[in-house]
Write an enzyme that holds these catalytic residues in place. Structure first.
Site, PDB file in Angstrom:
ATOM      1  N   ASP A   1       3.746 -54.946  61.600  1.00  0.00           N
ATOM      2  CA  ASP A   1       4.222 -54.481  60.288  1.00  0.00           C
ATOM      3  C   ASP A   1       3.037 -54.137  59.397  1.00  0.00           C
ATOM      4  O   ASP A   1       1.925 -54.627  59.605  1.00  0.00           O
ATOM      5  CB  ASP A   1       5.046 -55.582  59.598  1.00  0.00           C
ATOM      6  CG  ASP A   1       6.310 -55.918  60.372  1.00  0.00           C
ATOM      7  OD1 ASP A   1       6.780 -55.058  61.136  1.00  0.00           O
ATOM      8  OD2 ASP A   1       6.811 -57.044  60.199  1.00  0.00           O
TER       9      ASP A   1
HETATM   10  N1  URA Z   1       6.879 -60.093  64.009  1.00  0.00           N
HETATM   11  C1  URA Z   1       7.030 -59.642  62.738  1.00  0.00           C
HETATM   12  O1  URA Z   1       7.930 -60.049  62.037  1.00  0.00           O
HETATM   13  N2  URA Z   1       6.159 -58.730  62.283  1.00  0.00           N
HETATM   14  C2  URA Z   1       5.113 -58.275  63.013  1.00  0.00           C
HETATM   15  O2  URA Z   1       4.327 -57.452  62.522  1.00  0.00           O
HETATM   16  C3  URA Z   1       4.960 -58.751  64.327  1.00  0.00           C
HETATM   17  C4  URA Z   1       5.861 -59.661  64.798  1.00  0.00           C
END
Ligand code: URA
Length: 238
Positions: A102
């Site tokens: 993310d």
């Molecule tokens: N899980 C999440 O919630 N976000 C990420 O970026 C990676 C794994």
């Protein structure tokens, strides 16, 4: 890179001539006759001899410490992307991120122009583990550890595979944890904690399969995989 493409490009063969080399057992990988034109090879890992000639590939593998605020994509209309962090001298048009973090997640991301390796590393059946360090907005308990080990169920019924949760530090107001999962559902870590009524306030990936985020790699920096790191990925070359 696909072995048939390596042969066509390096020996300037037609597709027909390339196929003939396979039929005539003139393609040898690591000392064995190779019959699979689609197999993934890299001359840093494999000895590729075709019709007596040793072939060399030129693929790149970068380990990036993704900074906060950068998107895991090749192009984005609004934000800086992970491939834009790569210096022009190291850049390749085919370079892409293996998996997705993310925008507000930091940490280890593999960038490569070996599309086949990236694809294989993400296959659910291979169960490549990913380890995250997370900060949580309240106390994480032994009951949470047990629920993660059992398999968290998201709102809507999706069941996660068992995951290993370790508490690094905890108080009433916050916790630091380490979580290892073997799948890659969208926003998985955040949703797993939400299913326990808790919020992830910071998330960093510290390992993926055999790769570990180096302590001396600053956010935004990247480096080539070492020969040892690449060797550890050899089992994923199929
Ligand atoms: N899980 C999440 O919630 N976000 C990420 O970026 C990676 C794994």
């Amino acid at each position: 890179m696909r072995l048939d493409k390596v042969i066509e490009e390096q020996l300037q063969t037609t597709r027909k001539a390339m196929k003939r080399l396979f039929l005539m057992h003139k393609v040898i990988v690591d000392g064995q006759i190779e019959r699979n034109p689609a197999r993934n090879v890299d001359s840093q890992l494999h000895e590729i001899i075709v019709d007596g000639e040793r072939l060399v590939t030129q693929q790149v593998y970068y380990l990036l410490n993704k900074p906060f605020g950068v998107v895991t994509a090749k192009k984005d209309g609004q934000f800086q992307t992970v491939t834009e962090l790569v210096a022009p001298i190291d850049f390749r048009a085919e370079l892409y991120p293996v998996g997705r973090l993310d925008r507000d997640t930091t940490g280890l991301l593999l960038l490569t122009d070996n599309g086949q390796l990236g694809y294989d590393l993400l296959q659910p059946g291979l169960k490549v583990s990913k380890t995250y360090q997370a900060e949580i907005n309240e106390r994480v308990t032994e009951a949470d550890i047990a629920a993660f080990a059992e398999g968290i169920i998201f709102d809507g019924g999706i069941v996660c595979q068992p995951a290993k949760l370790k508490i690094l530090a905890t108080t009433e107001k916050s916790s630091k944890v380490e979580l290892t999962i073997q799948e890659g559902k969208f926003h998985q870590v955040k949703k797993m904690f939400l299913a326990r009524g808790k919020k992830v306030t910071a998330l960093k990936r510290v390992a993926m399969g055999p790769l570990v985020l180096p302590a001396d790699l600053a956010p935004g920096d990247y480096r080539k995989l070492t020969v040892q790191e690449l060797q550890q990925l050899k089992i994923y070359f199929r």
